[in-house]
Design an enzyme around this catalytic site. Structure first.
Site, PDB file in Angstrom:
ATOM      1  N   ASN A  95       0.807  -1.238   0.000  1.00 52.42           N
ATOM      2  CA  ASN A  95       0.000   0.000   0.000  1.00 52.42           C
ATOM      3  C   ASN A  95       0.835   1.281   0.000  1.00 52.42           C
ATOM      4  O   ASN A  95       0.396   2.314  -0.503  1.00 52.42           O
ATOM      5  CB  ASN A  95      -1.029  -0.017   1.142  1.00 52.42           C
ATOM      6  CG  ASN A  95      -0.412  -0.066   2.504  1.00 52.42           C
ATOM      7  OD1 ASN A  95       0.756  -0.426   2.668  1.00 52.42           O
ATOM      8  ND2 ASN A  95      -1.172   0.298   3.510  1.00 52.42           N
ATOM      9  N   LYS A 105      12.612  -7.787   0.998  1.00 51.51           N
ATOM     10  CA  LYS A 105      11.611  -8.518   0.210  1.00 51.51           C
ATOM     11  C   LYS A 105      10.377  -7.632   0.093  1.00 51.51           C
ATOM     12  O   LYS A 105       9.646  -7.424   1.050  1.00 51.51           O
ATOM     13  CB  LYS A 105      11.209  -9.840   0.874  1.00 51.51           C
ATOM     14  CG  LYS A 105      10.505 -10.743  -0.129  1.00 51.51           C
ATOM     15  CD  LYS A 105       9.360 -11.547   0.421  1.00 51.51           C
ATOM     16  CE  LYS A 105       8.092 -10.795   0.590  1.00 51.51           C
ATOM     17  NZ  LYS A 105       7.368 -10.424  -0.643  1.00 51.51           N
ATOM     18  N   GLY A 119       3.022  -4.981   7.537  1.00 55.85           N
ATOM     19  CA  GLY A 119       2.003  -5.756   6.835  1.00 55.85           C
ATOM     20  C   GLY A 119       0.876  -6.112   7.782  1.00 55.85           C
ATOM     21  O   GLY A 119       0.646  -5.430   8.786  1.00 55.85           O
ATOM     22  N   SER A 120       0.212  -7.208   7.478  1.00 54.73           N
ATOM     23  CA  SER A 120      -0.986  -7.565   8.249  1.00 54.73           C
ATOM     24  C   SER A 120      -0.611  -8.168   9.606  1.00 54.73           C
ATOM     25  O   SER A 120       0.468  -8.761   9.765  1.00 54.73           O
ATOM     26  CB  SER A 120      -1.818  -8.561   7.461  1.00 54.73           C
ATOM     27  OG  SER A 120      -1.050  -9.734   7.230  1.00 54.73           O
ATOM     28  N   GLU A 135       5.107  -3.488  12.173  1.00 54.82           N
ATOM     29  CA  GLU A 135       4.132  -2.414  11.924  1.00 54.82           C
ATOM     30  C   GLU A 135       2.938  -3.095  11.281  1.00 54.82           C
ATOM     31  O   GLU A 135       2.975  -3.442  10.094  1.00 54.82           O
ATOM     32  CB  GLU A 135       4.730  -1.365  10.968  1.00 54.82           C
ATOM     33  CG  GLU A 135       5.886  -0.572  11.544  1.00 54.82           C
ATOM     34  CD  GLU A 135       5.458   0.456  12.580  1.00 54.82           C
ATOM     35  OE1 GLU A 135       4.240   0.717  12.707  1.00 54.82           O
ATOM     36  OE2 GLU A 135       6.333   0.974  13.286  1.00 54.82           O
ATOM     37  N   LEU A 136       1.867  -3.293  12.057  1.00 55.14           N
ATOM     38  CA  LEU A 136       0.789  -4.182  11.603  1.00 55.14           C
ATOM     39  C   LEU A 136      -0.509  -3.420  11.323  1.00 55.14           C
ATOM     40  O   LEU A 136      -0.511  -2.216  11.148  1.00 55.14           O
ATOM     41  CB  LEU A 136       0.590  -5.283  12.653  1.00 55.14           C
ATOM     42  CG  LEU A 136       1.880  -6.038  13.030  1.00 55.14           C
ATOM     43  CD1 LEU A 136       1.621  -7.060  14.114  1.00 55.14           C
ATOM     44  CD2 LEU A 136       2.516  -6.694  11.813  1.00 55.14           C
ATOM     45  N   CYS A 170      -2.929   1.862   6.655  1.00 55.04           N
ATOM     46  CA  CYS A 170      -3.047   1.248   7.986  1.00 55.04           C
ATOM     47  C   CYS A 170      -3.577   2.220   9.026  1.00 55.04           C
ATOM     48  O   CYS A 170      -4.242   1.820   9.978  1.00 55.04           O
ATOM     49  CB  CYS A 170      -1.694   0.705   8.416  1.00 55.04           C
ATOM     50  SG  CYS A 170      -0.404   1.938   8.331  1.00 55.04           S
ATOM     51  N   GLU A 173     -10.539  -4.292  10.076  1.00 51.79           N
ATOM     52  CA  GLU A 173      -9.951  -3.354   9.116  1.00 51.79           C
ATOM     53  C   GLU A 173     -10.610  -3.601   7.742  1.00 51.79           C
ATOM     54  O   GLU A 173     -10.575  -4.722   7.224  1.00 51.79           O
ATOM     55  CB  GLU A 173      -8.455  -3.661   9.044  1.00 51.79           C
ATOM     56  CG  GLU A 173      -7.629  -2.665   8.307  1.00 51.79           C
ATOM     57  CD  GLU A 173      -6.135  -3.051   8.302  1.00 51.79           C
ATOM     58  OE1 GLU A 173      -5.808  -4.249   8.249  1.00 51.79           O
ATOM     59  OE2 GLU A 173      -5.303  -2.130   8.359  1.00 51.79           O
TER      60      GLU A 173
HETATM   61  P1  NAP Z   1       0.564  -8.824   4.123  1.00 48.92           P
HETATM   62  O1  NAP Z   1      -0.281  -9.726   3.329  1.00 48.92           O
HETATM   63  O2  NAP Z   1       0.802  -9.158   5.539  1.00 48.92           O
HETATM   64  O3  NAP Z   1       1.943  -8.722   3.332  1.00 48.92           O
HETATM   65  C1  NAP Z   1       2.986  -7.895   3.790  1.00 48.92           C
HETATM   66  C2  NAP Z   1       4.306  -8.444   3.301  1.00 48.92           C
HETATM   67  O4  NAP Z   1       4.505  -9.727   3.889  1.00 48.92           O
HETATM   68  C3  NAP Z   1       4.364  -8.662   1.787  1.00 48.92           C
HETATM   69  O5  NAP Z   1       5.660  -8.403   1.336  1.00 48.92           O
HETATM   70  C4  NAP Z   1       4.058 -10.133   1.657  1.00 48.92           C
HETATM   71  O6  NAP Z   1       4.591 -10.690   0.493  1.00 48.92           O
HETATM   72  C5  NAP Z   1       4.771 -10.675   2.876  1.00 48.92           C
HETATM   73  N1  NAP Z   1       4.319 -11.984   3.330  1.00 48.92           N
HETATM   74  C6  NAP Z   1       3.104 -12.560   3.189  1.00 48.92           C
HETATM   75  N2  NAP Z   1       3.119 -13.796   3.738  1.00 48.92           N
HETATM   76  C7  NAP Z   1       4.369 -14.001   4.216  1.00 48.92           C
HETATM   77  C8  NAP Z   1       5.015 -15.081   4.875  1.00 48.92           C
HETATM   78  N3  NAP Z   1       4.388 -16.221   5.145  1.00 48.92           N
HETATM   79  N4  NAP Z   1       6.319 -14.929   5.223  1.00 48.92           N
HETATM   80  C9  NAP Z   1       6.978 -13.790   4.964  1.00 48.92           C
HETATM   81  N5  NAP Z   1       6.424 -12.738   4.318  1.00 48.92           N
HETATM   82  C10 NAP Z   1       5.131 -12.847   3.963  1.00 48.92           C
HETATM   83  O7  NAP Z   1       0.022  -7.333   4.110  1.00 48.92           O
HETATM   84  P2  NAP Z   1      -0.362  -6.449   2.847  1.00 48.92           P
HETATM   85  O8  NAP Z   1      -1.681  -6.939   2.353  1.00 48.92           O
HETATM   86  O9  NAP Z   1       0.764  -6.342   1.893  1.00 48.92           O
HETATM   87  O10 NAP Z   1      -0.506  -4.998   3.517  1.00 48.92           O
HETATM   88  C11 NAP Z   1      -1.670  -4.587   4.129  1.00 48.92           C
HETATM   89  C12 NAP Z   1      -1.571  -4.699   5.631  1.00 48.92           C
HETATM   90  O11 NAP Z   1      -0.423  -3.997   6.070  1.00 48.92           O
HETATM   91  C13 NAP Z   1      -2.739  -4.055   6.326  1.00 48.92           C
HETATM   92  O12 NAP Z   1      -3.152  -4.855   7.404  1.00 48.92           O
HETATM   93  C14 NAP Z   1      -2.163  -2.739   6.839  1.00 48.92           C
HETATM   94  O13 NAP Z   1      -2.848  -2.203   7.952  1.00 48.92           O
HETATM   95  C15 NAP Z   1      -0.769  -3.132   7.142  1.00 48.92           C
HETATM   96  N6  NAP Z   1       0.121  -1.958   7.135  1.00 48.92           N
HETATM   97  C16 NAP Z   1       0.621  -1.519   8.319  1.00 48.92           C
HETATM   98  C17 NAP Z   1       1.426  -0.396   8.354  1.00 48.92           C
HETATM   99  C18 NAP Z   1       1.995   0.109   9.654  1.00 48.92           C
HETATM  100  O14 NAP Z   1       2.921   0.926   9.597  1.00 48.92           O
HETATM  101  N7  NAP Z   1       1.513  -0.319  10.803  1.00 48.92           N
HETATM  102  C19 NAP Z   1       1.724   0.285   7.172  1.00 48.92           C
HETATM  103  C20 NAP Z   1       1.202  -0.190   5.970  1.00 48.92           C
HETATM  104  C21 NAP Z   1       0.397  -1.336   5.973  1.00 48.92           C
HETATM  105  P3  NAP Z   1       3.675 -11.077  -0.765  1.00 48.92           P
HETATM  106  O15 NAP Z   1       2.778  -9.910  -0.993  1.00 48.92           O
HETATM  107  O16 NAP Z   1       4.655 -11.259  -1.853  1.00 48.92           O
HETATM  108  O17 NAP Z   1       2.954 -12.324  -0.389  1.00 48.92           O
END
Ligand code: NAP
Length: 473
Positions: free
Chosen positions: A148, A171, A224-225, A246-247, A280, A377
């Site tokens: 995002n 990554k 990420g999530s 940062e979730l 997020c 969310e």
């Molecule tokens: P995500 O599905 O958790 O993915 C985040 C990253 O993790 C991607 O690079 C993804 O790679 C990787 N990933 C997925 N499964 C993994 C695994 N088993 N092992 C290692 N890495 C893995 O989250 P997203 O959909 O990209 O982002 C949205 C989420 O991020 C939302 O929940 C949002 O609130 C949160 N977010 C938080 C912040 C903060 O600062 N707190 C900022 C921005 C976003 P692939 O995509 O290649 O699978």
């Protein structure tokens, strides 16, 4: 630009299978990147490990100079990076360029902060001893970033890691690797030594497993999530991996009777609809006090209906596409569930007729706590509004979540704002401010929204070890 892996100062991975990157506005393939896995992740970790000692031995002044050069290059390529970002993830071009600017600022800020990593001298209890605290770079850092904010979430990690003297393996999200690859290309042009910065695209589970289990990786920084964050915590347990997480968020916005309604409407729109609600920290649920509830809904819905939906490359677009079909399904299920349980749609509420992953900016009134949208969310352009009567009720509703990233309060009363914010369990609060993020301020969440802070002087601490030294003299 080379859409390849960058390991030990070389662009590589031509022979690997490829993964397509698609434009969510059109469905067209923008480019392809290599499908790296365990082998490539191990090579990148080895390169970062070999490069660590000489990099850690450079002076903070040398690292600052390189970071400053890197900042200049990012700023110089703002248009190209912005267009790449809009094509791979959809946000309007003006927003994408704004993110590039914000991302560059993390590099500049930490270029300066590199020179301010101070240790301590502790008063001694024994005149034959001197007590000191030394600060050292933590070692090889692995960074996993989301789609995002493909630029800012990366530089918020690269800036402090490199400034501290750490080497890094990246990554990026499979949805948005191109912006990250361009940022690494610019880092190469800036002249970082080989192995200091490495990037591997491909299988998240294979690459992630190496990051979390290899002893040479001393820290994993993840955005990420919450779901994936919890998985990484479990995977990292055997090597007691240091983690910054940062979730996800589920931010409440509380608008009191004494708020400046126009300011509050603009603030809620800034918070909720930026990046089509895929942020997020974006407000996910709006609580409005009964005295201004009807007025607020009318003004809010009126302005939301004016937001322009379309391809982010077109001029005048406010809301781009959502990242993929699954995101559309989730948003629509939240809206349908709210309607089924008694809420009323007063703006939007469906997909527009054009093709693509679009959802109309939506306002729902008379939301209630038992609706899905008030509990999870949404990550889309939907603002559910619930009425409340008292300050205590608003605080209870706001805190009733496992998340604790951001919250927003709109009131002109200093006394009320202070009392409410002190009771809110959130790491970031915007008071009459829908966009509180700033590179010089700490960003991060409480509860299941994460561990650690990024940004500000706090953001470099996670990349440093504290070593206490007692010197007998
Ligand atoms: P995500 O599905 O958790 O993915 C985040 C990253 O993790 C991607 O690079 C993804 O790679 C990787 N990933 C997925 N499964 C993994 C695994 N088993 N092992 C290692 N890495 C893995 O989250 P997203 O959909 O990209 O982002 C949205 C989420 O991020 C939302 O929940 C949002 O609130 C949160 N977010 C938080 C912040 C903060 O600062 N707190 C900022 C921005 C976003 P692939 O995509 O290649 O699978």
């Amino acid at each position: 630009m080379k859409n390849l892996l960058y390991i030990n100062g070389k662009w590589t991975g031509e022979d690997l299978a490829k993964v397509s990157v698609t434009n969510p506005a059109t469905g067209d393939v923008v480019s392809e990147v290599p499908k790296g896995g365990k082998k490539e992740a191990l090579l990148a970790v080895e390169a970062a490990h070999d490069a660590f000692e000489p990099w850690a031995e450079t002076t903070a002044y040398d690292r600052a100079k390189l970071l400053r050069k890197y900042f200049d290059l990012i700023v110089h390529h703002e248009q190209e990076l912005g267009e790449l970002m809009t094509k791979e993830m959809g946000k309007p071009l003006a927003e994408a360029k704004g993110e590039v600017h914000y991302a560059a600022n993390y590099i500049e800020w930490y270029a300066e902060q590199a020179k301010r990593i101070y240790g301590e001298t502790i008063p001694t209890h024994d005149n034959d001893k001197r007590l000191q605290v030394w600060k050292k770079p933590i070692g090889v850092v692995a960074a996993i970033t989301p789609w995002n904010f493909p630029a800012a979430m990366l530089t918020r990690k690269m800036g402090p890691a490199l400034a501290a003297g750490c080497t890094i393996v990246i990554k990026p999200s499979g949805e948005t690797p191109l912006t990250a690859l361009k940022l690494v290309d610019l880092a190469e042009q800036a002249g970082f030594p080989k192995g200091v910065i490495n990037i591997v695209t491909g299988s998240s589970s294979e690459i992630g497993e190496v990051f979390l289990t290899d002893e040479r990786v001393r820290k994993v920084t993840f955005t990420g999530s919450t779901e994936v964050g919890k998985l990484l915590m479990k995977q990292g347990a055997d090597t007691v991996k240091k983690l910054s997480l940062e979730l996800g968020g589920h931010a409440p916005i509380i608008v009191f009777d004494d708020a400046d309604i126009d300011k509050a409407v603009d603030g809620v729109i800034a918070s909720k609809f930026r990046n089509a609600g895929q942020t997020c920290v974006c407000g996910n649920r709006v609580y409005v006090q009964s005295g201004i509830y009807d007025d607020f809904i009318e003004k809010f819905a009126h302005k939301v209906k004016d937001l322009e939906v379309g391809n982010g490359m077109d001029a005048g677009v406010d809301i781009g596409p959502l990242i993929n079909n699954a995101a559309i399904d989730k948003v629509d299920s939240h809206v349908q569930n709210a309607v089924k349980l008694g809420a009323t749609v007063v703006a939007g509420g469906s997909q527009p007729v054009e093709k693509g992953n679009y959802y109309l900016p939506t306002v729902i009134k008379d939301a209630k706590a038992d609706m899905l949208i008030m509990q999870e969310e949404t990550f889309g352009p939907v603002a559910p509004v619930q009425k409340f009567e008292t300050m205590e009720e608003a605080i209870t509703l706001a805190n009733d979540t496992p998340y604790g990233l951001a919250a927003y309060v709109f009131t002109e009363s200093v006394s009320k704002g202070t009392k409410v914010i002190e009771k809110l369990d959130f790491g970031i609060v915007g008071w009459n401010d829908g966009a509180p993020s700033a590179v010089q301020a700490p960003f991060g969440g409480l509860k299941e929204s994460g561990l650690g802070r990024e940004g500000g002087h706090q953001g470099i601490e996670d990349f440093l070890e504290t070593q206490y030294v007692s010197i007998g003299i």
